[in-house]
Design a protein around this motif. Sequence first.
Motif, PDB file in Angstrom:
ATOM      1  N   PHE A 160      13.081  18.793  -0.378  1.00  0.00           N
ATOM      2  CA  PHE A 160      12.608  19.713  -1.066  1.00  0.00           C
ATOM      3  C   PHE A 160      12.562  20.946  -0.276  1.00  0.00           C
ATOM      4  N   CYS A 177      -1.790  16.802  -1.896  1.00  0.00           N
ATOM      5  CA  CYS A 177      -1.645  16.161  -0.716  1.00  0.00           C
ATOM      6  C   CYS A 177      -3.045  15.691  -0.239  1.00  0.00           C
ATOM      7  N   GLN A 181      -2.178  12.068  -2.150  1.00  0.00           N
ATOM      8  CA  GLN A 181      -1.386  11.317  -0.934  1.00  0.00           C
ATOM      9  C   GLN A 181      -2.562  10.990   0.124  1.00  0.00           C
ATOM     10  N   THR A 183      -2.990  12.942   3.008  1.00  0.00           N
ATOM     11  CA  THR A 183      -2.214  13.298   4.167  1.00  0.00           C
ATOM     12  C   THR A 183      -2.885  14.732   4.728  1.00  0.00           C
ATOM     13  N   ALA A 185      -1.800  17.820   4.774  1.00  0.00           N
ATOM     14  CA  ALA A 185      -0.923  18.354   5.519  1.00  0.00           C
ATOM     15  C   ALA A 185      -0.671  19.849   5.063  1.00  0.00           C
ATOM     16  N   LEU A 186      -1.458  20.149   4.060  1.00  0.00           N
ATOM     17  CA  LEU A 186      -1.206  21.787   3.530  1.00  0.00           C
ATOM     18  C   LEU A 186      -2.519  22.420   3.526  1.00  0.00           C
ATOM     19  N   PHE A 205       7.535  22.630   7.074  1.00  0.00           N
ATOM     20  CA  PHE A 205       7.488  21.382   6.296  1.00  0.00           C
ATOM     21  C   PHE A 205       7.531  20.275   7.241  1.00  0.00           C
ATOM     22  N   CYS A 210       3.467  16.413   7.264  1.00  0.00           N
ATOM     23  CA  CYS A 210       3.855  15.978   5.872  1.00  0.00           C
ATOM     24  C   CYS A 210       4.711  14.623   5.816  1.00  0.00           C
ATOM     25  N   VAL A 211       4.591  13.772   4.980  1.00  0.00           N
ATOM     26  CA  VAL A 211       5.201  12.409   5.281  1.00  0.00           C
ATOM     27  C   VAL A 211       6.098  12.453   3.712  1.00  0.00           C
ATOM     28  N   SER A 212       6.428  13.558   3.446  1.00  0.00           N
ATOM     29  CA  SER A 212       7.575  13.744   2.165  1.00  0.00           C
ATOM     30  C   SER A 212       7.239  12.841   1.019  1.00  0.00           C
ATOM     31  N   CYS A 213       5.838  12.520   0.423  1.00  0.00           N
ATOM     32  CA  CYS A 213       5.812  11.784  -0.527  1.00  0.00           C
ATOM     33  C   CYS A 213       6.150  12.270  -1.792  1.00  0.00           C
ATOM     34  N   GLY A 214       6.275  13.641  -1.967  1.00  0.00           N
ATOM     35  CA  GLY A 214       6.727  14.646  -2.912  1.00  0.00           C
ATOM     36  C   GLY A 214       5.503  14.972  -3.809  1.00  0.00           C
ATOM     37  N   ALA A 215       4.306  14.456  -3.826  1.00  0.00           N
ATOM     38  CA  ALA A 215       3.269  14.755  -4.499  1.00  0.00           C
ATOM     39  C   ALA A 215       3.208  16.402  -4.887  1.00  0.00           C
ATOM     40  N   CYS A 216       3.252  17.008  -3.832  1.00  0.00           N
ATOM     41  CA  CYS A 216       3.116  18.523  -3.899  1.00  0.00           C
ATOM     42  C   CYS A 216       4.349  19.261  -4.925  1.00  0.00           C
TER      43      CYS A 216
HETATM   44  S1  SF4 Z   1       5.061  16.052   0.524  1.00  0.00           S
HETATM   45 FE1  SF4 Z   1       3.282  14.569   0.182  1.00  0.00          FE
HETATM   46  S2  SF4 Z   1       2.543  14.714   2.393  1.00  0.00           S
HETATM   47 FE2  SF4 Z   1       4.096  16.380   2.306  1.00  0.00          FE
HETATM   48  S3  SF4 Z   1       3.195  18.210   1.981  1.00  0.00           S
HETATM   49 FE3  SF4 Z   1       3.625  17.431  -0.178  1.00  0.00          FE
HETATM   50  S4  SF4 Z   1       2.017  16.219  -0.725  1.00  0.00           S
HETATM   51 FE4  SF4 Z   1       1.469  16.550   1.391  1.00  0.00          FE
END
Ligand code: SF4
Length: 946
Positions: A160, A177, A181, A183, A185-186, A205, A210-216
């Motif tokens: 992303f 995030c 999630q 995490t 990270a943000l 990123f 960030c663990v790239s969960c995609g929630a953001c």
């Molecule tokens: S992808 Fe997930 S871990 Fe990464 S910034 Fe977005 S919410 Fe946080």
Amino acid sequence: MGLVHEIDYGTKASNAAALVTLTIDGVKVSVPEGTSVMRAAMEIGTQIPKLCATDMLDSFGSCRLCLVEIEGRAGTPASCTTPVAEGMVVHTQNERLGKLRRGVMELYISDHPLDCLTCSANGNCELQDMAGAVGLREVRYGYEGENHLDSAKDVSNPYFQFDPAKCIVCSRCVRACEEVQGTFALTIAGRGFDSKVSPGMEESFFESECVSCGACVQACPTATLMETSVVEIGQPEHSVVTTCAYCGVGCSFKAEMRGEELVRMVPYKDGKANHGHSCVKGRFAWGYATHQDRITRPMIRAKISDPWREVSWDEAISHVASEFRRIQATYGKGSIGGITSSRCTNEETFLVQKLVRAAFGNNNVDTCARVCHSPTGYGLSQTFGTSAGTQDFDSVEQADVILLIGANPTDGHPVFGSRMKKRLREGAKLIVIDPRRIDLVRTPHVEAAYHLPLRPGTNVAMLTALAHVIVTENLYDEAFVRERCDLDAFTLWAEFAAAERNSPEALAATTGVDPQLVRAAARLYAKGGNAAIYYGLGVTEHSQGTTAVMALANLAMATGNIGRVGVGVNPLRGQNNVQGSCDMGSFPHEFSGYRHVSTPEVRQAFEVDWGVSLDAEPGLRIPNMLDAAVDGTFKGLYIQGEDIAQSDPDIKHVTAGLAAMECVVVQDLFLNETAQFAHVFLPGSTFLEKNGTFTNAERRIQLVRKVMTPKNGYEDWEVTQLIAKALGYEMNYAHPSEIMDEIARLTPSFAGVSFDLLERQGSVQWPCNEKAPEGTPVMHVGGFVRGQGRFFVTEYVATDEKTGPRFPLLLTTGRILSQYNVGAQTRRTANTAWHEEDLLEIHPHDAEQRGINDGAWVKVASRAGETSLRAKVTDRVAPGVVYTTFHHPMTLANIVTTDYSDWATNCPEYKVTAVQVSPSNGPTESQQTYADLGRRTRQIEATPAE
Ligand code: SF4
Ligand code: SF4
Ligand code: SF4
Ligand code: FES
């Protein structure tokens, strides 16, 4: 067929029982107490404009677009943060509100690029929608003032991108995030006009936490955070709800498509296992489905040293049938068998075991679950009466204490790991029993109450020590035990547990853990409120795997932590359909629903339905098949979706067994390591190309729906059906739903399951039958399935795999978030950006003693074999313990693991191997040979099939 549209109610639902009645725009509505005015309005179909609110997140109240008027109250409160009140009278639309909203929108738009027509979010952008909804026609401030339009894009993440020029600083990403999630990270860096979203300390990123969960990305209402695939392909035009094919969490996704091209996977809010969340694998790592390495035409070869020859499906199938018949005629009926896969659907698995039992005429069928959770099946069926976990995932929300042993959910079961973290942030206490300091021991806003870093291989001693404290300090729940359990068995167990030799003090030398920590953890588990056990392969993959599962069941029964929400004993299943493949009768001694093949009435039911007589003798397990192959009595094997040459222990033995066979048939997506020994390769289909069901770790059966045509021409179950027919055994299913109907007909715990029910209900947790037509979220409520719960004495027996001067360190293994099992799929995606190779974690003290630097090549040698990989010097592991993952074939992690296994189920002892580690110059000779073999296996003669 359009996009599956999920309503965003703006704020979360309230679970309150009490109802409140209010009037919105003249319409009376009753909603649960605690509901926001915004959500109450949605209930009557009134959408109040919003930007910072979404029902996945707690309300925040920053954008001021959702203002309303409430009679008797001053000002214009934000409807997303205002709870309903009895008798409240709300107005959501009038001229004053319209003007205020347009004013807010004007400010946003004046600092936003006006490239809607070429923007990747065009047509699916909340900012665009809201500009329309509030009737914005002009922007009085002009576009020339100070703005953020020149901010640089961050394209560091492979999946992303982040375009700050489009950001409206609504904080939805930051909150996703944090809240979803977990995490953190943000952050929003800076203040006022200068405030901006920032990963970590103004890092990219990719470099951040960030663990790239995609929630953001999912939460972002603009194109600021956007999937690269959407930027490249365009907005999807239709979607299909399906189930992730990676881990046992079983997340539901909307596969969003353009024609037959997958654009993105969006987690489905209505998914009962994931409630709209995802991890990097299910969300983004699906590119393997169209990877160039996929084999899409059948191939055969006379000898495994020959190159492959592409053939037609007809030729391949009749070759398999004639080879299997020839082998059986020469070596006997029992000389062939099959292996089912926990990656495939229930229907496919059921069909493979049916093929073996009905068409091969023996019970030589086994599954890869043998090597992971077979002790769970056996241990829990002996103690409770069912071979499965006791709860649904939602149950964790009611847990006060979480005992986590031998599992690393934030890597292995990430979406459930996030749920767990949320509960821990809300105040639940955590006990971690693990040789390694997994992330959950300390992660933002979560800290384990106790971490018991035991020596690998001493789970049973540790669990008995906990039991000792519970019994001797009278922490057990006598009333529960008297009412629900076999008292004689309890008394025997309690006497055993109370013995001084089982005290934490006496066992400290064995476990290596401070006895005071063990005592404190036992007290917390027994008396801390609802206590739930979650465990993984760190419990089962041991010589005493079954004993440890029984020890966990003992603890739950003794403390009354079973049979209601918030408690229980929960295996975190590794693969997507481990539970299902076990349920479907993949083991050599059991039909579907865990019924022994020797039970006459059960066998007879199958014989009548299948029209054949069936063998009453259990067949061979995988290790026995390989032994028999080496001995020359087992000659043919059909392996669907399984890579035993990489995933099973003691590779030398596995490969010797495979090499000794005359017809090995591998059905898979790629030429895997096992295919090096195959005579026939049948191309497999991905989860995107088939219909069927998976059963996740909560016993939840969910539909897998076909979103594209199989590249190889067939769904996997169709191929099994073709083989059966070629062998002269008729199978005539037109659709997997018919296979499920047969499963339901023959399996009491599935009696009520059908595709129709799954379409209606979304999913169902077995048992699902007359007694529980809508399924069973929590098991053993009011009574155990086996009648009385049964305690087992769990004497600790040290593994034969002992450290000594030659092999002084203990190797244990696990997985990491971005990769999956042997990596066949994830290595064929951009996930390799996070994990290019497996590393050996070693404590600084052990590294220094051996002259090993961080990043240097090291040789890992055991009694079974040796391999080389790079070292990672870290105090995550205790001195004396080393750890690695097994995601890359070149690592050959299983060349060092031994053939020791669980006493009850033969589940290999992957988690404990005595090793020596020393500096090395690079890959070993075996690794080079293996790589060469792999290259040779990929040689295909250019013989076109017709
Ligand atoms: S992808 Fe997930 S871990 Fe990464 S910034 Fe977005 S919410 Fe946080
Ligand atoms: S990136 Fe998206 S979600 Fe995050 S603050 Fe900006 S617009 Fe909102
Ligand atoms: S948690 Fe498991 S099921 Fe969910 S998206 Fe990740 S890999 Fe798939
Ligand atoms: S949606 Fe309510 S303040 Fe933003």
